[in-house]
Design an enzyme around this catalytic site. Structure first.
Site, mmCIF file in Angstrom:
data_model
loop_
_atom_site.group_PDB
_atom_site.id
_atom_site.type_symbol
_atom_site.label_atom_id
_atom_site.label_comp_id
_atom_site.label_asym_id
_atom_site.label_seq_id
_atom_site.Cartn_x
_atom_site.Cartn_y
_atom_site.Cartn_z
ATOM 1 N N ALA A 1 3.190 6.018 -2.659
ATOM 2 C CA ALA A 1 4.446 6.536 -2.913
ATOM 3 C C ALA A 1 4.579 6.677 -5.083
ATOM 4 C CB ALA A 1 5.384 6.032 -3.194
ATOM 5 N N GLY B 1 0.533 -0.851 0.216
ATOM 6 C CA GLY B 1 -0.063 -0.075 -0.135
ATOM 7 C C GLY B 1 0.650 1.121 -0.175
ATOM 8 N N CYS B 2 2.394 1.044 1.062
ATOM 9 C CA CYS B 2 2.687 2.001 0.875
ATOM 10 C C CYS B 2 3.399 2.763 -0.374
ATOM 11 C CB CYS B 2 3.632 2.214 2.374
ATOM 12 S SG CYS B 2 3.413 1.798 3.433
ATOM 13 N N THR B 3 3.937 1.491 -1.555
ATOM 14 C CA THR B 3 4.757 1.827 -2.582
ATOM 15 C C THR B 3 3.918 2.050 -3.096
ATOM 16 O OG1 THR B 3 6.347 -0.119 -1.498
ATOM 17 C CG2 THR B 3 6.092 0.623 -3.847
#
Length: 185
Positions: free
Chosen positions: A77, A72-74
């Site tokens: 970003a 999710g963070c990738t």
């Protein structure tokens, strides 16, 4: 016996004090729209300090995320990176914050081709100040929250429920609406 009783009362008082501090930390609320953004200084992935006040005169997308290299963070970003030129056209900068250190952020930016600042908050102190901490018992992570801050340093929009796949587009739409509502003077 009296000494033992005093020691017991002191220990209980200390434990209650620690519990009160922990409870107060957990009650830290996210700032609300219309309030001044809470200033900070954190190191970016390049080792240089980044201060919120240094970005006065720009819109700031201050986004908190749990961890480098997670799906999710990738995704989140990558979407900010994909839209970076659109943010720059609107005089906006993106600042990502999570609990990883500078080295992790540097690797994340290098591996994923990110060209905006990721700020190291290893003790989650800034995350806590922005009401953006998830306590997992043995670990604390930054919560997935975003704050859209205007060029004067005022929070204009708060996102506490973020879909990483759609978030950048949502922030860009809100930024456009806010710019139209209050054109530059």
């Amino acid at each position: 016996m009296l000494t033992l009783l005093i020691a017991f009362i002191t220990a209980i008082s200390l434990l209650l004090g620690i519990a009160a501090v922990r409870a107060a930390r957990q009650r830290t609320k996210a700032p609300v729209p219309g309030t001044p953004a809470r200033d900070f200084t954190l190191n970016a992935q390049d080792g240089n300090p980044a201060r919120l006040r240094d970005f006065r005169g720009h819109w700031v997308v201050l986004y908190f995320y749990p961890k480098d290299f997670t799906s999710g963070c990738t995704k989140e970003a990558h979407n900010f990176q994909q839209d970076l030129a659109l943010y720059e056209q609107r005089n906006a900068v993106i600042l990502g914050v999570s609990g990883q250190d500078q080295v992790s952020h540097e690797k994340f930016c290098s591996t994923e081709g990110l060209h905006f600042k990721l700020l190291a908050d290893p003790h989650c102190e800034l995350s806590e100040r922005y009401g953006s901490v998830v306590n997992l018992g043995v670990a604390r992570l930054s919560a997935r929250h975003t704050f859209l801050i205007d060029p004067a340093g005022i929070i204009r929009k708060v996102y506490l429920k973020v879909d990483p796949a759609k978030h950048s587009a949502e922030v860009l739409a809100d930024l456009s609406a806010l710019e139209k509502a209050s054109p530059p003077s």
